[in-house]
Design a protein around this motif. Structure first.
Motif, PDB file in Angstrom:
ATOM      1  N   ASN A 339      59.949   0.827  67.022  1.00  0.00           N
ATOM      2  CA  ASN A 339      60.409   2.163  66.625  1.00  0.00           C
ATOM      3  C   ASN A 339      61.920   2.227  66.416  1.00  0.00           C
ATOM      4  N   ASN A 340      62.409   1.384  65.521  1.00  0.00           N
ATOM      5  CA  ASN A 340      63.795   1.440  65.086  1.00  0.00           C
ATOM      6  C   ASN A 340      63.805   1.613  63.572  1.00  0.00           C
ATOM      7  N   SER A 341      64.871   1.177  62.911  1.00  0.00           N
ATOM      8  CA  SER A 341      64.972   1.279  61.451  1.00  0.00           C
ATOM      9  C   SER A 341      65.142  -0.096  60.824  1.00  0.00           C
ATOM     10  N   ILE A 342      64.527  -1.082  61.423  1.00  0.00           N
ATOM     11  CA  ILE A 342      64.634  -2.470  60.965  1.00  0.00           C
ATOM     12  C   ILE A 342      63.683  -2.705  59.797  1.00  0.00           C
ATOM     13  N   THR A 343      64.215  -3.262  58.703  1.00  0.00           N
ATOM     14  CA  THR A 343      63.394  -3.483  57.503  1.00  0.00           C
ATOM     15  C   THR A 343      62.902  -4.914  57.375  1.00  0.00           C
ATOM     16  N   GLU A 344      63.625  -5.871  57.939  1.00  0.00           N
ATOM     17  CA  GLU A 344      63.177  -7.253  57.846  1.00  0.00           C
ATOM     18  C   GLU A 344      63.792  -8.087  58.956  1.00  0.00           C
ATOM     19  N   LEU A 345      63.199  -9.253  59.180  1.00  0.00           N
ATOM     20  CA  LEU A 345      63.719 -10.217  60.138  1.00  0.00           C
ATOM     21  C   LEU A 345      64.318 -11.378  59.355  1.00  0.00           C
ATOM     22  N   ALA A 348      66.966 -16.882  59.704  1.00  0.00           N
ATOM     23  CA  ALA A 348      67.654 -17.545  60.815  1.00  0.00           C
ATOM     24  C   ALA A 348      67.252 -16.937  62.155  1.00  0.00           C
ATOM     25  N   GLU A 349      67.077 -15.614  62.190  1.00  0.00           N
ATOM     26  CA  GLU A 349      66.698 -14.952  63.442  1.00  0.00           C
ATOM     27  C   GLU A 349      65.243 -15.219  63.801  1.00  0.00           C
ATOM     28  N   VAL A 350      64.395 -15.377  62.772  1.00  0.00           N
ATOM     29  CA  VAL A 350      62.981 -15.642  63.048  1.00  0.00           C
ATOM     30  C   VAL A 350      62.828 -16.933  63.835  1.00  0.00           C
ATOM     31  N   LYS A 351      63.602 -17.936  63.475  1.00  0.00           N
ATOM     32  CA  LYS A 351      63.517 -19.212  64.186  1.00  0.00           C
ATOM     33  C   LYS A 351      63.913 -19.041  65.648  1.00  0.00           C
ATOM     34  N   LEU A 352      64.954 -18.239  65.886  1.00  0.00           N
ATOM     35  CA  LEU A 352      65.390 -18.007  67.256  1.00  0.00           C
ATOM     36  C   LEU A 352      64.397 -17.137  68.020  1.00  0.00           C
ATOM     37  N   LEU A 353      63.877 -16.107  67.342  1.00  0.00           N
ATOM     38  CA  LEU A 353      62.904 -15.224  67.989  1.00  0.00           C
ATOM     39  C   LEU A 353      61.638 -15.986  68.367  1.00  0.00           C
ATOM     40  N   GLY A 354      61.308 -16.994  67.577  1.00  0.00           N
ATOM     41  CA  GLY A 354      60.112 -17.780  67.857  1.00  0.00           C
ATOM     42  C   GLY A 354      60.180 -18.537  69.168  1.00  0.00           C
ATOM     43  N   ARG A 355      61.391 -18.660  69.738  1.00  0.00           N
ATOM     44  CA  ARG A 355      61.544 -19.350  71.020  1.00  0.00           C
ATOM     45  C   ARG A 355      61.307 -18.426  72.211  1.00  0.00           C
ATOM     46  N   LEU A 356      61.270 -17.104  71.944  1.00  0.00           N
ATOM     47  CA  LEU A 356      61.077 -16.147  73.033  1.00  0.00           C
ATOM     48  C   LEU A 356      59.617 -16.072  73.426  1.00  0.00           C
ATOM     49  N   ARG A 357      59.369 -15.563  74.604  1.00  0.00           N
ATOM     50  CA  ARG A 357      58.010 -15.446  75.111  1.00  0.00           C
ATOM     51  C   ARG A 357      57.353 -14.146  74.674  1.00  0.00           C
ATOM     52  N   ASP A 358      58.138 -13.075  74.528  1.00  0.00           N
ATOM     53  CA  ASP A 358      57.584 -11.748  74.222  1.00  0.00           C
ATOM     54  C   ASP A 358      58.524 -11.026  73.264  1.00  0.00           C
ATOM     55  N   VAL A 359      58.056 -10.832  72.026  1.00  0.00           N
ATOM     56  CA  VAL A 359      58.824 -10.104  71.013  1.00  0.00           C
ATOM     57  C   VAL A 359      57.969  -8.955  70.501  1.00  0.00           C
ATOM     58  N   ALA A 360      58.545  -7.769  70.418  1.00  0.00           N
ATOM     59  CA  ALA A 360      57.830  -6.595  69.891  1.00  0.00           C
ATOM     60  C   ALA A 360      58.732  -5.892  68.880  1.00  0.00           C
ATOM     61  N   VAL A 361      58.221  -5.722  67.647  1.00  0.00           N
ATOM     62  CA  VAL A 361      58.999  -5.077  66.590  1.00  0.00           C
ATOM     63  C   VAL A 361      58.115  -4.077  65.836  1.00  0.00           C
ATOM     64  N   ALA A 362      57.137  -3.523  66.513  1.00  0.00           N
ATOM     65  CA  ALA A 362      56.170  -2.643  65.857  1.00  0.00           C
ATOM     66  C   ALA A 362      56.808  -1.337  65.397  1.00  0.00           C
ATOM     67  N   ASP A 363      56.142  -0.689  64.433  1.00  0.00           N
ATOM     68  CA  ASP A 363      56.504   0.660  63.961  1.00  0.00           C
ATOM     69  C   ASP A 363      57.944   0.724  63.461  1.00  0.00           C
ATOM     70  N   ASN A 364      58.334  -0.263  62.663  1.00  0.00           N
ATOM     71  CA  ASN A 364      59.594  -0.233  61.935  1.00  0.00           C
ATOM     72  C   ASN A 364      59.271  -0.117  60.441  1.00  0.00           C
ATOM     73  N   PRO A 365      60.203   0.383  59.614  1.00  0.00           N
ATOM     74  CA  PRO A 365      59.938   0.569  58.168  1.00  0.00           C
ATOM     75  C   PRO A 365      60.132  -0.744  57.401  1.00  0.00           C
ATOM     76  N   PHE A 366      59.200  -1.657  57.517  1.00  0.00           N
ATOM     77  CA  PHE A 366      59.376  -2.999  56.971  1.00  0.00           C
ATOM     78  C   PHE A 366      59.347  -3.033  55.442  1.00  0.00           C
ATOM     79  N   ARG A 394      53.257  -2.178  59.662  1.00  0.00           N
ATOM     80  CA  ARG A 394      52.884  -1.778  58.306  1.00  0.00           C
ATOM     81  C   ARG A 394      54.108  -1.751  57.393  1.00  0.00           C
ATOM     82  N   CYS A 395      53.832  -1.933  56.104  1.00  0.00           N
ATOM     83  CA  CYS A 395      54.901  -1.975  55.104  1.00  0.00           C
ATOM     84  C   CYS A 395      55.354  -0.566  54.733  1.00  0.00           C
TER      85      CYS A 395
END
Length: 437
Positions: A339-345, A348-366, A394-395
């Motif tokens: 629930n932020n205003s993030i449109t994309e990942l 470079a950040e995706v690779k770093l996020l993939g190392r985390l155990r728990d990532v949640a980015v739901a309900d953003n305007p992708f 959702r997109c």
């Protein structure tokens, strides 16, 4: 009905004459509830003897103020010592302090470890001198929605209770319109580990006197949510003398950050809750050794901080337009950005996020026009994308994918990473040209 009546029963001051059942025992939960007991119905309390938790709701204690309370005989002491009751809850009753003061010492013969008062009114002033030198097995004491005289001026009572209070480990005074806590009282609680003062009326100026030097020397958890705190700097100054503080909850206050603040938080602080605090920017300084930071449900547009020890960061329900750089948190394993205003990942950040155990980015305007969908799909493939995938992803754009589940958006190398196709093709053409020459 209250614990005082229970003890009066043990003292032989009440006789069971009635037959009506006012106590209800849940054998599975070992929980017993008694409603509005009186002399005529006190006999039903016998059902509560096998319970570990006993709750008393309603009753009239004023009529027992004049009862003579004598010392216990050996058989009564043995009976109290055989009970397995560990927690007593007293609710919706007027408690004469003089009566409570006279019977509280008899708890020393029981195994009760928790005592809770809910929606009670404490009336009058008790003579607590009978508690001098007495210890009690109670280690957890709580008051919720209670009314009593201000604590200021009751230092003598706390002195008489000091032998017990200095061993108390948990104290909660919530929803009771508390505006201040005298310094001398805090110095009595030598072993207190947890203090909950939530849902009161504590202001910025009330913290420094409450947490003065020598007060609450072992305190590890402090909850101040839902109070009247407004200055981040004043709160910092108010708790800086708590050397063992590890958990601090300031949520549901309206805090304003002071950019010139130089206050230093206790070095022991590890868990910091600043959610629902009305923050428009990240306050500084933050405790340097934090492991868990919750700044969810605020109005943050950006988060640009570095915390080398941080393991869990909660930023859901803000106004962020970009993912904070994970490089600033080398120990991070949990990141929530729902629930932020993030449109994309970014890739470079995706690779770093993939190392985390728990990532949640739901309900953003992708934006699902390539990297927006591809980054999320790649992250989901690692198995670390938290609860909500795929239904809450959702997109928002472009138009042809609006409302689609991100997981269902087709992502091709040709359309989304043209360079990955064109570059090898160009190299191949160059090599063919050289071969022909």
């Amino acid at each position: 009905m209250s614990v005082a009546v229970l003890l009066l029963l043990g003292l032989g001051l009440l006789e069971a004459e009635g037959r009506r059942n006012r106590c209800f025992f849940n054998r599975t939960q070992e929980y017993c509830v008694c409603y509005s007991l009186s002399e005529e119905t006190i006999g039903s309390i016998i059902q509560c003897l096998p319970a570990t938790v006993v709750e008393f709701q309603g009753g009239d204690l004023e009529k027992y103020i004049a009862f003579p309370i004598r010392d216990l005989d050996s058989s009564t002491i043995e009976t109290l010592g055989s009970l397995i009751i560990q927690k007593i809850i007293i609710g919706n009753v007027l408690v004469p302090e003089i009566l409570l003061a006279r019977v509280l010492r008899f708890f020393s013969y029981t195994h009760v470890q928790e005592l809770a008062f809910e929606s009670c009114i404490f009336q009058g002033t008790g003579n607590w001198s009978d508690m001098d030198g007495h210890n009690l097995p109670i280690v957890s004491l709580s008051f919720h929605n209670v009314t009593s005289a201000p604590l200021t001026g009751h230092e003598q009572a706390f002195s008489s209770l000091s032998r017990w209070l200095e061993t108390l480990e948990e104290l909660a005074v919530t929803g009771s319109r508390v505006t201040s806590l005298p310094c001398a009282i805090g110095r009595v609680f030598r072993a207190l580990r947890s203090l909950d003062l939530a849902q009161n009326s504590l202001g910025d100026g009330s913290l420094s006197p409450a947490f003065c030097r020598g007060a609450f020397p072992q305190l590890q958890q402090l909850s101040l949510h839902h109070n009247s705190l407004s200055s981040y700097h004043s709160v910092c100054e108010g708790v800086e003398l708590l050397p063992e503080l590890q958990h601090l909850d300031l949520s549901h206050n309206k805090l304003t950050a002071d950019p010139s603040s130089s206050c230093q938080w206790p070095a022991s602080l590890r868990h910091f809750n600043l959610s629902n605090a009305g923050l428009e920017e990240v306050p500084t300084p933050l405790p340097p050794s934090l492991e868990v930071l919750d700044m969810s449900h605020n109005h943050l547009h950006a988060v640009d901080i570095s915390l080398s020890s941080l393991k869990k960061l909660f930023l859901n329900q803000n106004l962020l337009q970009a993912v904070p750089s994970i490089r600033n948190y080398p120990m991070l394993d949990t990141l929530h950005l729902d629930n932020n205003s993030i449109t994309e990942l970014p890739r470079a950040e995706v690779k770093l996020l993939g190392r985390l155990r728990d990532v949640a980015v739901a309900d953003n305007p992708f934006d699902c026009s390539c990297s927006g969908a591809g980054g999320l799909q790649g992250l989901a493939a690692t198995g670390h994308l938290g609860q909500g995938w795929p239904g809450d992803y959702r997109c928002h754009s472009p138009a042809q994918y609006q409302g689609w589940l991100v997981a269902q958006v087709p992502v091709s190398v040709l359309s989304c990473d043209l360079a990955a196709v064109v570059a090898p093709l160009c190299v191949a053409l160059v090599l063919l040209g050289l071969a022909g020459a």
